[in-house]
Design an enzyme around this catalytic site. Structure first.
Site, mmCIF file in Angstrom:
data_model
loop_
_atom_site.group_PDB
_atom_site.id
_atom_site.type_symbol
_atom_site.label_atom_id
_atom_site.label_comp_id
_atom_site.label_asym_id
_atom_site.label_seq_id
_atom_site.Cartn_x
_atom_site.Cartn_y
_atom_site.Cartn_z
ATOM 1 N N PHE A 148 43.523 49.253 43.186
ATOM 2 C CA PHE A 148 43.001 50.003 42.036
ATOM 3 C C PHE A 148 41.497 49.850 41.868
ATOM 4 C CE2 PHE A 148 43.279 45.876 39.892
ATOM 5 C CZ PHE A 148 42.135 45.901 39.100
ATOM 6 N N LYS A 172 47.785 56.258 50.755
ATOM 7 C CA LYS A 172 48.610 55.917 49.588
ATOM 8 C C LYS A 172 47.686 55.160 48.636
ATOM 9 C CE LYS A 172 50.711 53.231 47.458
ATOM 10 N NZ LYS A 172 50.279 52.932 46.060
ATOM 11 N N GLU A 175 48.436 53.580 42.269
ATOM 12 C CA GLU A 175 49.029 54.464 41.259
ATOM 13 C C GLU A 175 48.314 54.324 39.903
ATOM 14 O OE1 GLU A 175 50.147 51.793 42.676
ATOM 15 O OE2 GLU A 175 51.802 50.818 41.625
ATOM 16 N N SER A 225 46.143 42.651 46.876
ATOM 17 C CA SER A 225 46.281 41.225 46.594
ATOM 18 C C SER A 225 46.896 40.492 47.790
ATOM 19 C CB SER A 225 47.172 41.045 45.358
ATOM 20 O OG SER A 225 48.440 41.629 45.616
ATOM 21 N N CYS A 280 36.577 42.446 44.661
ATOM 22 C CA CYS A 280 36.989 41.372 45.575
ATOM 23 C C CYS A 280 35.797 40.555 46.034
ATOM 24 C CB CYS A 280 37.707 41.953 46.774
ATOM 25 S SG CYS A 280 36.612 42.958 47.767
ATOM 26 N N GLU A 376 42.892 33.295 42.066
ATOM 27 C CA GLU A 376 42.139 34.526 41.832
ATOM 28 C C GLU A 376 42.484 35.039 40.435
ATOM 29 O OE1 GLU A 376 43.204 38.220 43.960
ATOM 30 O OE2 GLU A 376 41.056 38.608 44.107
HETATM 31 P P1 NAD Z 1 47.966 45.202 44.640
HETATM 32 O O1 NAD Z 1 48.258 44.274 45.777
HETATM 33 O O2 NAD Z 1 48.762 45.099 43.395
HETATM 34 O O3 NAD Z 1 48.122 46.726 45.133
HETATM 35 C C1 NAD Z 1 47.531 47.185 46.327
HETATM 36 C C2 NAD Z 1 48.377 48.335 46.882
HETATM 37 O O4 NAD Z 1 49.696 47.833 47.179
HETATM 38 C C3 NAD Z 1 48.560 49.478 45.899
HETATM 39 O O5 NAD Z 1 48.473 50.700 46.588
HETATM 40 C C4 NAD Z 1 49.971 49.243 45.332
HETATM 41 O O6 NAD Z 1 50.611 50.435 44.968
HETATM 42 C C5 NAD Z 1 50.683 48.586 46.494
HETATM 43 N N1 NAD Z 1 51.730 47.650 46.049
HETATM 44 C C6 NAD Z 1 51.775 46.956 44.886
HETATM 45 N N2 NAD Z 1 52.873 46.188 44.838
HETATM 46 C C7 NAD Z 1 53.536 46.399 45.986
HETATM 47 C C8 NAD Z 1 54.757 45.872 46.527
HETATM 48 N N3 NAD Z 1 55.499 44.990 45.867
HETATM 49 N N4 NAD Z 1 55.137 46.290 47.749
HETATM 50 C C9 NAD Z 1 54.394 47.177 48.438
HETATM 51 N N5 NAD Z 1 53.244 47.706 47.967
HETATM 52 C C10 NAD Z 1 52.810 47.316 46.765
HETATM 53 O O7 NAD Z 1 46.385 45.056 44.347
HETATM 54 P P2 NAD Z 1 45.576 45.690 43.145
HETATM 55 O O8 NAD Z 1 45.926 44.969 41.894
HETATM 56 O O9 NAD Z 1 45.659 47.159 43.174
HETATM 57 O O10 NAD Z 1 44.096 45.307 43.592
HETATM 58 C C11 NAD Z 1 43.484 44.084 43.300
HETATM 59 C C12 NAD Z 1 43.617 43.114 44.441
HETATM 60 O O11 NAD Z 1 43.034 43.682 45.624
HETATM 61 C C13 NAD Z 1 42.862 41.821 44.209
HETATM 62 O O12 NAD Z 1 43.649 40.755 44.683
HETATM 63 C C14 NAD Z 1 41.604 41.979 45.063
HETATM 64 O O13 NAD Z 1 41.026 40.771 45.481
HETATM 65 C C15 NAD Z 1 42.149 42.734 46.208
HETATM 66 N N6 NAD Z 1 41.073 43.439 46.920
HETATM 67 C C16 NAD Z 1 40.670 42.918 48.105
HETATM 68 C C17 NAD Z 1 39.656 43.530 48.790
HETATM 69 C C18 NAD Z 1 39.192 42.973 50.095
HETATM 70 O O14 NAD Z 1 38.377 43.610 50.726
HETATM 71 N N7 NAD Z 1 39.682 41.841 50.554
HETATM 72 C C19 NAD Z 1 39.034 44.675 48.281
HETATM 73 C C20 NAD Z 1 39.492 45.183 47.064
HETATM 74 C C21 NAD Z 1 40.509 44.551 46.381
#
Ligand code: NAD
Length: 491
Positions: A148, A172, A175, A225, A280, A376
């Site tokens: 997000f 994808k 959401e 994450s 991040c 985090e």
């Molecule tokens: P998230 O892991 O909740 O979601 C990421 C994606 O995974 C989304 O598209 C979501 O729909 C999908 N998703 C969520 N739950 C899922 C599940 N159980 N099974 C399969 N897919 C699932 O992350 P977020 O809250 O959207 O973003 C924040 C996180 O992203 C933080 O931990 C941040 O550090 C990390 N991030 C990392 C980087 C990097 O470059 N390392 C960059 C941006 C964000």
């Protein structure tokens, strides 16, 4: 109320059988619904991408680059519009949203150089009258699953390079803030990208799981994450796919006593609270080496108290709301743990209304073994951990779970050089608090911040989205020597 659809084969698609709410974080009000794809809709998008692949793979390098150039122009012209969509769903302020579109645009500009990036090697006479050359070819249908916090930039870490290399793409998005993805799909179409080459499926775990198991999806780039990144990596590779999965972060700024403390305080506050800490590469821990702690905390606190919180579309706002109520509550729950000493409490002096507000928070004397330090938080909480030496600070960074970004602040070139050599982190800043590599380098962390081998964009991105082939060729000449069962060696 708006409905955010999928985009399949060059047109909006889908039915609202399953949907999720989209919120305006500044008001807390539901502003729309996003479609959530089921397995059949994901299959439809992958099938469209598979149909489009042969012609796009065979389009000349120059033709592909020309589409990218046109997309780059359209992106630049619609930057404001994309930024407004991001602010309205993510909550970040407009200038910050514009910044993320610009960083994404830089990857498009990098990918415009694909005719050069895909040049192979050629060796004449590897054996007498035998030549060898290497080429890199696209994989086929590839998918991107994004978080997000950067609804435009993170997808643009992936698809410009993937498409330039000749792949077709299924995105994808998160959401929570899906609208930017549809405007981007429309811009691709206007740039002349053939239908089916770029598709968007909105969705949740159902869509992710189908992409991870679909036999026609050859590679998956994921950013999110750490627990989900680990799951995506393990599941995708178990299905024979190439996967790069970028995870969470906990980024430290190590401040040596000789540093310019005004520069440090400006940098820590900017990097800690920009985008409400939902980056991040945000700095979430300052490691203050004795004896500068008290003086530094005072400077940080003074700057933190001056930050203007407000709606993302108000030009006076410097920091917006958090993305959802649940996320705001989760971040605030760390303040209830009572770890460290509250110097600035972000639960106070918040804007009126039901927005998902949490102000910038400074915690001093945070214990190294506390949850606040180790986990985090992904919100506007800046922790100060006091350390007695460079070695103690370095050890805290290197024993942490994550290895995404870090920074050292010092005027001692020798100390900085030692740090860049010894620290176990993928992206390192020297007097630079958010060392996000430019598009022509590659972005990625170490340890639990990345699963897989290659980092995103730059030359590693080109490698991720292509596979190598080496051709050894000989054209008929009079030296043909008959049957020889020996292993080929050069002559
Ligand atoms: P998230 O892991 O909740 O979601 C990421 C994606 O995974 C989304 O598209 C979501 O729909 C999908 N998703 C969520 N739950 C899922 C599940 N159980 N099974 C399969 N897919 C699932 O992350 P977020 O809250 O959207 O973003 C924040 C996180 O992203 C933080 O931990 C941040 O550090 C990390 N991030 C990392 C980087 C990097 O470059 N390392 C960059 C941006 C964000």
């Amino acid at each position: 109320m708006k409905h955010v659809t999928h985009w399949i084969d060059g047109a909006p698609a889908g039915t609202p059988e399953r949907t999720a709410p989209i919120f305006n974080p500044a008001t807390g009000a539901e502003s729309g619904r996003v479609f959530l794809a089921d397995v059949a809709q994901v299959d439809e998008a992958v099938a469209a991408a598979a149909r489009a692949f042969p012609a796009w793979r065979d389009a000349s390098l120059v033709k592909r680059a020309q589409v990218l150039f046109r997309f780059r122009e359209l992106l630049a012209a619609h930057k404001d519009e994309i930024a407004a969509l991001i602010s309205a769903e993510h909550g970040k302020v407009h200038s910050d949203a514009l910044g993320e579109v610009s960083r994404g645009q830089e990857v498009v500009e990098f990918a415009c150089g694909i005719p050069h990036l895909l040049k192979g090697g050629f060796s004449e006479n590897v054996s007498t009258n035998v030549d060898s050359f290497s080429i890199r070819q696209p994989l086929g249908v590839v998918a991107g699953i994004t978080p997000f916090n950067f609804p435009a930039m993170v997808p643009m870490w992936m698809f410009p390079v993937a498409l330039a290399c000749g792949n077709t793409f299924v995105l994808k998005p998160s959401e929570k803030d899906p609208s930017a993805s549809l405007l981007i799909a429309d811009l691709w179409q206007r740039a002349g990208l053939p239908d089916g080459v770029f598709n968007v499926v909105q969705g949740d775990k159902v869509a992710v799981d189908r992409l991870l198991s679909h036999p026609d999806v050859k590679a998956v780039s994921f950013v999110g994450s750490t627990p989900i990144a680990r799951y995506v990596y393990e599941t995708g590779t178990a299905h024979g796919k190439r996967v790069q999965a970028l995870g969470g972060a906990k980024n430290h700024m190590l401040v040596l006593p000789d540093a310019d403390l005004d520069l440090v305080a400006d940098s820590a506050v900017s990097a800690g609270f920009g985008s409400a800490g939902e980056r991040c590469m945000a700095i979430s821990v300052v490691l203050a080496v004795d004896p500068i702690g008290d003086q530094l905390v005072e400077k940080i606190a003074e700057r933190t108290r001056a930050i203007k919180i407000g709606p993302g579309d108000d030009p006076a706002s410097e920091m917006g709301a958090l993305v959802t109520r649940e996320h705001r509550d989760k971040v605030a729950s760390y303040l209830d743990l009572g770890e460290g000493k509250l110097v600035v409490d972000g639960r106070e002096n918040l804007p009126d209304g039901d927005g998902f507000w949490l102000g910038p928070t400074v915690l001093d004397h945070v214990p190294a073994n506390s949850r606040v330090h180790r986990e985090e938080i992904f919100g506007p909480v800046l922790s100060i951990v006091r350390v007695s030496s460079y070695e103690e600070g370095l050890n805290l960074i290197n024993t942490g779970e994550y290895g995404n970004g870090t920074a050292i602040f010092t005027n001692d070139g020798g100390a900085a050089r030692r740090f860049q050599n010894e620290v176990e982190v993928g992206m390192v800043g020297v007097n630079v608090p958010i060392p996000v590599p430019m598009a022509f380098y590659s972005f990625g962390g170490w340890k639990s911040s990345l699963f897989g081998d290659t980092h995103v964009h730059g030359v590693e991105g080109v490698h991720f989205y292509t596979r190598g082939k080496v051709i050894t060729s000989r054209w008929l000449d009079p030296s043909h020597g008959g049957v020889n069962l020996g292993f080929p060696t050069n002559r």
